[in-house]
Design a protein around this motif. Structure first.
Motif, PDB file in Angstrom:
ATOM      1  N   GLN A 208      -9.336  12.476  -0.333  1.00 38.78           N
ATOM      2  CA  GLN A 208     -10.317  12.974  -1.299  1.00 38.78           C
ATOM      3  C   GLN A 208     -11.724  12.563  -0.885  1.00 38.78           C
ATOM      4  O   GLN A 208     -12.666  13.371  -0.941  1.00 38.78           O
ATOM      5  N   TRP A 209     -11.853  11.305  -0.473  1.00 38.98           N
ATOM      6  CA  TRP A 209     -13.167  10.842  -0.004  1.00 38.98           C
ATOM      7  C   TRP A 209     -13.598  11.614   1.242  1.00 38.98           C
ATOM      8  O   TRP A 209     -14.759  12.051   1.346  1.00 38.98           O
ATOM      9  N   TYR A 210     -12.667  11.818   2.171  1.00 36.37           N
ATOM     10  CA  TYR A 210     -12.975  12.509   3.428  1.00 36.37           C
ATOM     11  C   TYR A 210     -13.396  13.953   3.169  1.00 36.37           C
ATOM     12  O   TYR A 210     -14.389  14.426   3.740  1.00 36.37           O
ATOM     13  N   ASP A 211     -12.694  14.647   2.310  1.00 35.66           N
ATOM     14  CA  ASP A 211     -13.033  16.040   2.010  1.00 35.66           C
ATOM     15  C   ASP A 211     -14.437  16.165   1.434  1.00 35.66           C
ATOM     16  O   ASP A 211     -15.126  17.168   1.668  1.00 35.66           O
TER      17      ASP A 211
ATOM     18  N   MET B 169       0.849  -1.191   0.000  1.00 34.11           N
ATOM     19  CA  MET B 169       0.000   0.000   0.000  1.00 34.11           C
ATOM     20  C   MET B 169       0.894   1.254   0.000  1.00 34.11           C
ATOM     21  O   MET B 169       1.856   1.313   0.762  1.00 34.11           O
ATOM     22  N   ASP B 170       0.564   2.233  -0.857  1.00 29.58           N
ATOM     23  CA  ASP B 170       1.415   3.411  -0.963  1.00 29.58           C
ATOM     24  C   ASP B 170       0.596   4.676  -0.730  1.00 29.58           C
ATOM     25  O   ASP B 170      -0.565   4.638  -0.315  1.00 29.58           O
ATOM     26  N   ARG B 171       1.228   5.816  -1.039  1.00 31.63           N
ATOM     27  CA  ARG B 171       0.590   7.096  -0.746  1.00 31.63           C
ATOM     28  C   ARG B 171      -0.625   7.387  -1.630  1.00 31.63           C
ATOM     29  O   ARG B 171      -1.361   8.341  -1.362  1.00 31.63           O
ATOM     30  N   THR B 172      -0.846   6.604  -2.670  1.00 30.92           N
ATOM     31  CA  THR B 172      -2.084   6.804  -3.435  1.00 30.92           C
ATOM     32  C   THR B 172      -3.295   6.474  -2.567  1.00 30.92           C
ATOM     33  O   THR B 172      -4.360   7.067  -2.744  1.00 30.92           O
ATOM     34  N   PHE B 173      -3.105   5.536  -1.654  1.00 28.39           N
ATOM     35  CA  PHE B 173      -4.177   5.249  -0.686  1.00 28.39           C
ATOM     36  C   PHE B 173      -4.500   6.498   0.116  1.00 28.39           C
ATOM     37  O   PHE B 173      -5.665   6.856   0.312  1.00 28.39           O
ATOM     38  N   THR B 174      -3.453   7.183   0.602  1.00 29.88           N
ATOM     39  CA  THR B 174      -3.645   8.401   1.381  1.00 29.88           C
ATOM     40  C   THR B 174      -4.389   9.452   0.572  1.00 29.88           C
ATOM     41  O   THR B 174      -5.333  10.093   1.070  1.00 29.88           O
TER      42      THR B 174
ATOM     43  N   PHE C  87      -6.022  12.853   8.210  1.00 29.74           N
ATOM     44  CA  PHE C  87      -5.851  11.457   7.798  1.00 29.74           C
ATOM     45  C   PHE C  87      -6.422  10.505   8.855  1.00 29.74           C
ATOM     46  O   PHE C  87      -7.165   9.566   8.527  1.00 29.74           O
ATOM     47  N   ASN C  88      -6.077  10.736  10.127  1.00 35.25           N
ATOM     48  CA  ASN C  88      -6.585   9.854  11.184  1.00 35.25           C
ATOM     49  C   ASN C  88      -8.099   9.939  11.304  1.00 35.25           C
ATOM     50  O   ASN C  88      -8.781   8.927  11.484  1.00 35.25           O
ATOM     51  N   GLN C  89      -8.634  11.142  11.176  1.00 37.17           N
ATOM     52  CA  GLN C  89     -10.090  11.274  11.224  1.00 37.17           C
ATOM     53  C   GLN C  89     -10.739  10.633  10.004  1.00 37.17           C
ATOM     54  O   GLN C  89     -11.833  10.060  10.105  1.00 37.17           O
ATOM     55  N   ALA C  90     -10.070  10.704   8.868  1.00 37.89           N
ATOM     56  CA  ALA C  90     -10.603  10.077   7.662  1.00 37.89           C
ATOM     57  C   ALA C  90     -10.690   8.561   7.818  1.00 37.89           C
ATOM     58  O   ALA C  90     -11.680   7.935   7.409  1.00 37.89           O
ATOM     59  N   LEU C  91      -9.647   7.960   8.415  1.00 38.26           N
ATOM     60  CA  LEU C  91      -9.687   6.515   8.654  1.00 38.26           C
ATOM     61  C   LEU C  91     -10.839   6.136   9.574  1.00 38.26           C
ATOM     62  O   LEU C  91     -11.567   5.173   9.324  1.00 38.26           O
TER      63      LEU C  91
ATOM     64  N   GLN D 298       2.020  -0.118  12.390  1.00 36.64           N
ATOM     65  CA  GLN D 298       3.191  -0.034  11.511  1.00 36.64           C
ATOM     66  C   GLN D 298       2.774   0.212  10.059  1.00 36.64           C
ATOM     67  O   GLN D 298       3.499   0.861   9.304  1.00 36.64           O
ATOM     68  N   ALA D 299       1.617  -0.299   9.678  1.00 39.61           N
ATOM     69  CA  ALA D 299       1.119  -0.084   8.319  1.00 39.61           C
ATOM     70  C   ALA D 299       0.573   1.333   8.142  1.00 39.61           C
ATOM     71  O   ALA D 299       0.704   1.931   7.064  1.00 39.61           O
ATOM     72  N   VAL D 300      -0.023   1.865   9.203  1.00 42.69           N
ATOM     73  CA  VAL D 300      -0.634   3.196   9.138  1.00 42.69           C
ATOM     74  C   VAL D 300       0.421   4.297   9.105  1.00 42.69           C
ATOM     75  O   VAL D 300       0.302   5.268   8.347  1.00 42.69           O
ATOM     76  N   LEU D 301       1.453   4.168   9.926  1.00 42.02           N
ATOM     77  CA  LEU D 301       2.403   5.255  10.143  1.00 42.02           C
ATOM     78  C   LEU D 301       2.993   5.842   8.851  1.00 42.02           C
ATOM     79  O   LEU D 301       2.977   7.069   8.667  1.00 42.02           O
ATOM     80  N   PRO D 302       3.504   5.023   7.917  1.00 43.75           N
ATOM     81  CA  PRO D 302       4.086   5.625   6.700  1.00 43.75           C
ATOM     82  C   PRO D 302       3.054   6.248   5.769  1.00 43.75           C
ATOM     83  O   PRO D 302       3.429   6.970   4.830  1.00 43.75           O
ATOM     84  N   LEU D 303       1.775   5.995   6.005  1.00 48.93           N
ATOM     85  CA  LEU D 303       0.728   6.565   5.159  1.00 48.93           C
ATOM     86  C   LEU D 303       0.282   7.945   5.624  1.00 48.93           C
ATOM     87  O   LEU D 303      -0.398   8.667   4.880  1.00 48.93           O
TER      88      LEU D 303
END
Length: 362
Positions: free
Chosen positions: A11-14, A1-6, A178-182, A164-169
């Protein structure tokens, strides 16, 4: 998973985020209160309680100056009352140990009473723009599907894997969003019953690709509910009713209640109530009329509470001895609204008000 996920998530959150009152001005105090209230509580109720709380306690100073009794009353109905007590204790510590300024370092935030790793990460990222993971139940569920994790989601190593998976995103410029979006995505889209066909993030989801979405997250077995039958009595004396305050080490510590207890094997609810009154307050009573039956749940228990209007069998002045409570007193029905009660007893009071039981007390 890369930054395209972010990018896709933000975009969805906004476009879809809910208009929650603390988001317009994400200052530490308001964010903290919202996060504590949101634990084990539906968001619609959180908003109403948060507004009422902020009107009553707009800042740390007003909260720290309030008594525990006042704080519990404002919290009444949210349950898990230790949360309210810890909030008040934390406010006092912030005033004494941090000169009244909410700390911005995660370790200092997490050192406050009632704040764990998730809440500390949420406050740090939302209020202070720190890059920190905030992994709650919603986020665990989302990543159990995104990563197709086949192990129990509540296992410590799974939470560590997700963090560990969340942190680099997490983006440096918008960590709080980002955290609120998740969290929002887990609450609104990737919920307990997800609509994967309409999910805007399905291209990133391993469980969707593998056809295992319905098997994720892996949950522990549900604990079997324990059913309890109880009896409680509203004792009338000189147009007043008897209430008592629960002990600090009891269930619902510091809250008020009408005396009563569990129905033992072989007893009727009336018999149990007579026995409990004698054991708890050393008064001989007789249940005159049945008011209602209240059903409620807490933790693993499912309670059926039989509620009676009671009168005293003692002659002369009543002097209860509070063997199972901190204190107690006879109070007017009008004053019951100023005391904090557990949900079951509050529902009993509301029933009595609705059906005018208090109108002709003698």
């Amino acid at each position: 998973m890369d930054r395209t996920f972010t990018e896709h998530l933000l975009q969805w959150y906004d476009a879809n985020r809910r208009d929650l009152p603390w988001r317009s001005n994400p200052e530490p105090y308001g964010v903290w209160i919202s996060e504590i209230m949101a634990q084990q509580t539906q968001m619609e109720r959180v908003v109403a309680y948060w507004r009422r709380w902020m009107e009553r306690y707009p800042d740390l100073g007003s909260l720290a100056a309030a008594s525990e009794e006042e704080v519990l009353k404002v919290w009444e109905g949210l349950g898990y009352y230790s949360r309210a007590k810890n909030i008040r204790k934390a406010a006092e510590l912030i005033l004494t140990d941090h000169a009244g300024v909410f700390p911005d370092e995660i370790k200092q935030i997490q050192a406050l009473p009632g704040i764990g790793a998730y809440t500390a990460g949420a406050i740090a990222s939302i209020a202070f723009n720190k890059v920190a993971p905030a992994v709650d139940a919603n986020v665990l569920r989302v990543f159990a599907r995104l990563l197709d994790i086949a192990e129990p989601v509540k296992a410590a190593k799974v939470k560590q894997e997700v963090e560990q998976a969340v942190l680099p995103l997490i983006p440096e410029k918008r960590p709080g969003d980002f955290n609120q979006a998740l969290m929002e995505f887990g609450a609104m889209i990737c919920s307990k019953r997800p609509d994967c066909d309409q999910c805007p993030m399905s291209q990133h989801c391993a469980a969707f690709a593998n056809g295992t979405t319905g098997e994720r997250p892996v949950l522990p077995r549900k604990r079997k509910a324990i059913h309890i039958e109880m009896a409680t009595g509203v004792l009338v004396y000189n147009d007043k009713v008897l209430i008592q305050k629960r002990k600090p080490d009891d269930v619902w510590p510091g809250l008020w209640e009408f005396p009563g207890g569990c129905v033992e094997k072989g007893e009727t609810p009336r018999e149990a109530l007579v026995r409990e009154y004698m054991e708890e307050v050393e008064l001989e009573i007789y249940p005159a009329e049945k008011i209602t039956v209240v059903s409620y749940s807490y933790t693993k228990y499912r309670v059926t509470m039989h509620c009676y209007l009671c009168h005293s069998a003692n002659n002369g002045q009543l002097k209860p001895v509070f063997n199972e409570a901190v204190t107690g007193q006879f109070v007017s029905p009008e004053s019951l609204s100023s005391y904090a009660f557990p949900a079951g007893h509050r529902r009993l009071i509301e029933c009595m008000l609705d059906e005018a039981w208090f109108d002709n007390l003698k």
